[in-house]
Write a protein that holds these residues in place. Structure first.
Motif, PDB file in Angstrom:
ATOM      1  N   GLU A  58      46.259  19.408  66.366  1.00 21.50           N
ATOM      2  CA  GLU A  58      46.323  20.765  65.838  1.00 21.50           C
ATOM      3  C   GLU A  58      44.998  21.492  66.101  1.00 21.50           C
ATOM      4  O   GLU A  58      44.975  22.686  66.356  1.00 21.50           O
ATOM      5  N   TRP A  59      43.907  20.779  66.027  1.00 16.22           N
ATOM      6  CA  TRP A  59      42.584  21.398  66.213  1.00 16.22           C
ATOM      7  C   TRP A  59      41.611  20.348  66.735  1.00 16.22           C
ATOM      8  O   TRP A  59      41.862  19.146  66.626  1.00 16.22           O
ATOM      9  N   LEU A  60      40.489  20.816  67.272  1.00 12.39           N
ATOM     10  CA  LEU A  60      39.377  19.905  67.567  1.00 12.39           C
ATOM     11  C   LEU A  60      38.062  20.662  67.558  1.00 12.39           C
ATOM     12  O   LEU A  60      38.025  21.878  67.695  1.00 12.39           O
ATOM     13  N   VAL A  61      36.993  19.897  67.386  1.00 14.98           N
ATOM     14  CA  VAL A  61      35.653  20.474  67.310  1.00 14.98           C
ATOM     15  C   VAL A  61      34.910  20.177  68.615  1.00 14.98           C
ATOM     16  O   VAL A  61      34.970  19.062  69.125  1.00 14.98           O
ATOM     17  N   GLU A  62      34.234  21.206  69.119  1.00 18.14           N
ATOM     18  CA  GLU A  62      33.370  21.035  70.291  1.00 18.14           C
ATOM     19  C   GLU A  62      31.914  21.170  69.840  1.00 18.14           C
ATOM     20  O   GLU A  62      31.626  21.935  68.924  1.00 18.14           O
ATOM     21  N   HIS A  63      31.029  20.492  70.524  1.00 23.27           N
ATOM     22  CA  HIS A  63      29.634  20.374  70.095  1.00 23.27           C
ATOM     23  C   HIS A  63      28.730  20.674  71.277  1.00 23.27           C
ATOM     24  O   HIS A  63      28.752  19.944  72.270  1.00 23.27           O
ATOM     25  N   SER A  64      27.956  21.754  71.183  1.00 26.14           N
ATOM     26  CA  SER A  64      27.089  22.113  72.306  1.00 26.14           C
ATOM     27  C   SER A  64      25.727  21.456  72.135  1.00 26.14           C
ATOM     28  O   SER A  64      25.416  20.905  71.082  1.00 26.14           O
ATOM     29  N   SER A  65      24.888  21.558  73.163  1.00 30.29           N
ATOM     30  CA  SER A  65      23.655  20.758  73.137  1.00 30.29           C
ATOM     31  C   SER A  65      22.632  21.287  72.138  1.00 30.29           C
ATOM     32  O   SER A  65      21.706  20.574  71.785  1.00 30.29           O
ATOM     33  N   ASN A  66      22.789  22.522  71.667  1.00 32.48           N
ATOM     34  CA  ASN A  66      21.844  22.983  70.639  1.00 32.48           C
ATOM     35  C   ASN A  66      22.384  22.729  69.235  1.00 32.48           C
ATOM     36  O   ASN A  66      21.842  23.223  68.253  1.00 32.48           O
ATOM     37  N   GLY A  67      23.467  21.977  69.170  1.00 31.70           N
ATOM     38  CA  GLY A  67      24.019  21.602  67.868  1.00 31.70           C
ATOM     39  C   GLY A  67      25.101  22.552  67.372  1.00 31.70           C
ATOM     40  O   GLY A  67      25.771  22.269  66.382  1.00 31.70           O
ATOM     41  N   ARG A  68      25.266  23.667  68.059  1.00 33.03           N
ATOM     42  CA  ARG A  68      26.273  24.643  67.615  1.00 33.03           C
ATOM     43  C   ARG A  68      27.681  24.060  67.780  1.00 33.03           C
ATOM     44  O   ARG A  68      27.983  23.408  68.768  1.00 33.03           O
ATOM     45  N   LEU A  69      28.521  24.314  66.798  1.00 36.36           N
ATOM     46  CA  LEU A  69      29.889  23.804  66.857  1.00 36.36           C
ATOM     47  C   LEU A  69      30.875  24.921  67.163  1.00 36.36           C
ATOM     48  O   LEU A  69      30.662  26.081  66.788  1.00 36.36           O
ATOM     49  N   SER A  70      31.948  24.541  67.812  1.00 31.55           N
ATOM     50  CA  SER A  70      33.080  25.434  68.038  1.00 31.55           C
ATOM     51  C   SER A  70      34.309  24.736  67.487  1.00 31.55           C
ATOM     52  O   SER A  70      34.351  23.503  67.414  1.00 31.55           O
ATOM     53  N   LEU A  71      35.290  25.521  67.109  1.00 29.19           N
ATOM     54  CA  LEU A  71      36.557  24.933  66.660  1.00 29.19           C
ATOM     55  C   LEU A  71      37.690  25.566  67.457  1.00 29.19           C
ATOM     56  O   LEU A  71      37.775  26.793  67.560  1.00 29.19           O
ATOM     57  N   ILE A  72      38.527  24.707  68.024  1.00 30.42           N
ATOM     58  CA  ILE A  72      39.749  25.181  68.670  1.00 30.42           C
ATOM     59  C   ILE A  72      40.901  24.842  67.748  1.00 30.42           C
ATOM     60  O   ILE A  72      41.005  23.712  67.255  1.00 30.42           O
ATOM     61  N   ARG A  73      41.742  25.829  67.489  1.00 30.97           N
ATOM     62  CA  ARG A  73      42.960  25.547  66.732  1.00 30.97           C
ATOM     63  C   ARG A  73      44.077  26.358  67.378  1.00 30.97           C
ATOM     64  O   ARG A  73      44.000  27.595  67.403  1.00 30.97           O
ATOM     65  N   GLY A  74      45.060  25.651  67.903  1.00 29.01           N
ATOM     66  CA  GLY A  74      46.109  26.358  68.643  1.00 29.01           C
ATOM     67  C   GLY A  74      45.488  27.129  69.790  1.00 29.01           C
ATOM     68  O   GLY A  74      44.692  26.595  70.557  1.00 29.01           O
ATOM     69  N   ASP A  75      45.816  28.403  69.892  1.00 29.49           N
ATOM     70  CA  ASP A  75      45.303  29.211  70.998  1.00 29.49           C
ATOM     71  C   ASP A  75      43.907  29.755  70.751  1.00 29.49           C
ATOM     72  O   ASP A  75      43.307  30.332  71.651  1.00 29.49           O
ATOM     73  N   TRP A  76      43.429  29.593  69.532  1.00 29.65           N
ATOM     74  CA  TRP A  76      42.201  30.285  69.140  1.00 29.65           C
ATOM     75  C   TRP A  76      40.988  29.372  69.147  1.00 29.65           C
ATOM     76  O   TRP A  76      41.087  28.181  68.873  1.00 29.65           O
ATOM     77  N   LYS A  77      39.840  29.999  69.392  1.00 28.89           N
ATOM     78  CA  LYS A  77      38.577  29.255  69.357  1.00 28.89           C
ATOM     79  C   LYS A  77      37.485  30.117  68.730  1.00 28.89           C
ATOM     80  O   LYS A  77      37.331  31.284  69.107  1.00 28.89           O
ATOM     81  N   ILE A  78      36.743  29.531  67.812  1.00 26.99           N
ATOM     82  CA  ILE A  78      35.539  30.202  67.320  1.00 26.99           C
ATOM     83  C   ILE A  78      34.311  29.425  67.772  1.00 26.99           C
ATOM     84  O   ILE A  78      34.354  28.211  67.970  1.00 26.99           O
ATOM     85  N   ILE A  79      33.217  30.155  67.922  1.00 30.08           N
ATOM     86  CA  ILE A  79      31.906  29.531  68.147  1.00 30.08           C
ATOM     87  C   ILE A  79      31.008  29.998  67.006  1.00 30.08           C
ATOM     88  O   ILE A  79      30.913  31.203  66.747  1.00 30.08           O
ATOM     89  N   GLU A  80      30.385  29.053  66.330  1.00 32.40           N
ATOM     90  CA  GLU A  80      29.492  29.395  65.220  1.00 32.40           C
ATOM     91  C   GLU A  80      28.389  30.341  65.696  1.00 32.40           C
ATOM     92  O   GLU A  80      27.806  30.105  66.765  1.00 32.40           O
ATOM     93  N   PRO A  81      28.068  31.342  64.912  1.00 33.67           N
ATOM     94  CA  PRO A  81      26.948  32.211  65.293  1.00 33.67           C
ATOM     95  C   PRO A  81      25.610  31.515  65.060  1.00 33.67           C
ATOM     96  O   PRO A  81      25.518  30.587  64.248  1.00 33.67           O
ATOM     97  N   GLY A  82      24.594  31.952  65.769  1.00 31.39           N
ATOM     98  CA  GLY A  82      23.266  31.373  65.569  1.00 31.39           C
ATOM     99  C   GLY A  82      22.323  31.840  66.658  1.00 31.39           C
ATOM    100  O   GLY A  82      22.752  32.445  67.647  1.00 31.39           O
ATOM    101  N   PRO A  83      21.040  31.564  66.468  1.00 34.88           N
ATOM    102  CA  PRO A  83      20.055  32.028  67.442  1.00 34.88           C
ATOM    103  C   PRO A  83      20.043  31.166  68.700  1.00 34.88           C
ATOM    104  O   PRO A  83      20.711  30.140  68.754  1.00 34.88           O
ATOM    105  N   GLY A  84      19.239  31.585  69.648  1.00 36.07           N
ATOM    106  CA  GLY A  84      19.083  30.788  70.871  1.00 36.07           C
ATOM    107  C   GLY A  84      19.362  31.624  72.096  1.00 36.07           C
ATOM    108  O   GLY A  84      20.064  32.632  72.019  1.00 36.07           O
ATOM    109  N   PRO A  85      18.810  31.198  73.223  1.00 34.46           N
ATOM    110  CA  PRO A  85      18.999  31.974  74.462  1.00 34.46           C
ATOM    111  C   PRO A  85      20.456  31.956  74.918  1.00 34.46           C
ATOM    112  O   PRO A  85      21.166  30.973  74.699  1.00 34.46           O
TER     113      PRO A  85
END
Ligand code: NG6
Ligand code: CA
Length: 514
Positions: A431-458
């Motif tokens: 139903e969903w899964l979490v993605e993890h980028s190298s600066n620690g920021r997480l994203s969540l995919i659920r169905g067709d949708w995806k969010i990326i956590e807001p935060g600083p960084g280049p």
């Protein structure tokens, strides 16, 4: 040869029924015991192989496997770099839940501590012979690090593997030696190894001070001890007789993997084969050098394809094809310049390493963590493609199910039984899964949708020229209509954004299954 070029369907059904899979860890009355081989490439992009749409390069062995098996369009590793991605695959736990799971140095102690239940111990418990060959990058040794000159404790053999033949960290990090079971291979005791990730070891020249000794020059970082004409991350002295030759790595480790298969032909076996290709430094064997139009990065893809071909051939020649599930995937997305001047940028041409995805290795965009994933098990898995959402983290619980075992209570908290997805019997997927980028920021995919956590960084990593996915504003994408994550629709869909954010918070704070 079957080729899926132009035939990929990226859409998947909008969120289906809540998966019952998470609960499905009870005993399977008729367990099967096929051999399992996971071939995990390093930094291979979603668009880097021809069965995923690449046209600048041809990967006939992988394409053939896909033509006989199931190709996933929406499968993911958990993290956009190696150590956390591999940690999750082996333990069934998201790496971001644990400190100390970032990109490991070459002298890091074991990140998965002895006795921890892993995918390997699940197989061992089912009577399998278990082996790992290739890149480890999960630390070795007790606190304080491995004894490179003696017995290397706290390694794969302490977490469920019967056999290991390892590149201890990465090809670009010292120590540049192979480890077999608990010993450095070919070490002369009169020339002991010293490894340092802090102080230079003055006896050995570095790339920084002696660029004239280099056959491949760094573009960023990678200017410490020179081994085989290539400067690395970290300092190392001694162990001269044990040093690997980069150009031979694929031959050596593929040979060890094939030996393991041959030796264990009569028992069910689990082999985790983690190639050095196509990570930097890219120094494929001379028989691949210049064979692609893309310089060493393309040549390394051809070498990886060769390795896959050798494994499949060994399985087929031993008459084991019907008894063996072979998986080909990657630990994270692609990078072109990852620290050496190897012509990868100059010779890239029209090739798109991440295919239609945005970002790449390190990134919070899907290019970081949506990866090639092909599974072949003749007679059991029908040939085709699937758009089901799937994560490498599910392999552990799915294989527990396959082998008729309940998952031990504290093991693999984030691993769901998705055996039916893995074998193509269900197209629903997670139903969903979490993605993890190298600066620690997480994203969540659920169905067709995806969010990326807001935060600083280049927003752009200038060294690698990769879009990081960092943004201080909330990001929401509809992957069904916007696979390339170009249109941030958070502002117009704030309810959807909040809904996914709430779910991500729940997942972060507990073993939230479904
Ligand atoms: C980075 C390295 C990169 C690569 C990566 C790990 C520099 C400048 N960059 O820190 O070259 O080694 O770590 O890659 O040193 S991974 O695929 O193993 O995660
Ligand atoms: Ca990697």
């Amino acid at each position: 040869m079957n080729n899926f070029k132009g035939n990929l369907r990226f859409a998947r059904n909008s969120m289906g029924l809540i998966s019952l899979a998470a609960a499905g860890i009870s005993c399977n009355p008729t367990p099967e015991r096929p051999n399992i081989i996971i071939i995990n490439a390093d930094d291979l992009g979603y668009g880097d192989i021809s069965c995923y749409g690449a046209t600048s390069i041809s990967t006939p062995n992988i394409d053939r496997l896909a033509g006989e098996g199931l190709l996933f369009t929406n499968a993911h590793c958990t993290s956009a770099t190696s150590t956390p991605s591999r940690y999750s695959l082996l333990t069934g736990e998201y790496a971001w839940r644990r400190k100390g799971t970032g990109i490991a140095t070459g002298d890091a102690p074991a990140i998965i501590t002895p006795g921890r239940i892993t995918i390997a111990s699940i197989f061992k418990n089912a009577g399998y012979v278990t082996g790992v060959v290739g890149k480890w990058h999960l630390g070795l040794g007790p606190a304080g690090g491995a004894d490179w000159n003696g017995e290397i404790m706290s390694g794969p053999m302490d977490i469920g593997f019967d056999y290991n033949f390892l590149i201890p960290a990465t090809g670009d990090r010292v120590p540049c030696v192979f480890v077999e079971n608990r010993r450095v291979v070919g070490l002369d005791p009169n020339d002991p190894i010293t490894v340092s990730f802090s102080e230079p070891l003055l006896s050995e020249p570095t790339g920084k001070d002696h660029p004239e000794l280099l056959k491949m020059h760094p573009s960023h970082g990678h200017d410490m001890t020179i081994v085989n004409g290539v400067s690395r991350i970290g300092y190392m002295s001694g162990g001269k007789s044990a040093l690997w030759i980069d150009e031979d790595i694929a031959d050596v480790i593929t040979g060890k993997a094939v030996d393991f298969i041959k030796k264990n032909r009569n028992s069910p076996f689990f082999l985790y084969f983690a190639t050095h290709d196509i990570h930097v430094p890219r120094l494929p064997h001379p028989r691949f050098a210049g064979k692609s139009t893309m310089g060493p990065r393309g040549d390394a893809i051809l070498e990886f394809d060769w390795s896959v071909g050798e494994i499949v051939k060994a399985v087929n020649d031993l008459g084991l094809s019907d008894k063996t599930m072979i998986i080909v995937t990657s630990d994270n997305g692609p990078v072109v310049d990852d620290g050496y001047k190897d012509d990868a940028v100059e010779k890239l041409g029209d090739h798109k390493p991440a295919g239609p995805l945005r970002g790449g290795k390190y990134s919070a965009f899907d290019g970081g963590t949506r990866v090639a994933f092909i599974v072949r098990w003749p007679g059991k898995i029908k040939h085709g493609t699937t758009d089901a959402l799937f994560s490498q983290i599910d392999l552990m619980a799915s294989f527990a199910k396959l082998t008729g075992q309940a998952m031990p209570p504290d093991a693999g908290p984030d691993s769901f039984d998705e055996l039916n997805t893995l074998t193509g019997k269900s197209l629903t997927g997670r139903e969903w899964l979490v993605e993890h980028s190298s600066n620690g920021r997480l994203s969540l995919i659920r169905g067709d949708w995806k969010i990326i956590e807001p935060g600083p960084g280049p927003r752009l990593n200038v060294n690698t020229n990769i879009e990081t996915g960092n943004d201080t504003v909330p990001q929401l994408y509809n992957l069904k209509t916007d696979l390339g994550e170009k249109n941030n629709v958070a502002a117009e869909n704030i309810e959807k954004y909040n809904e996914l954010t709430d779910l991500l918070e729940k997942i972060k704070t507990g073993n939230y299954r479904n």
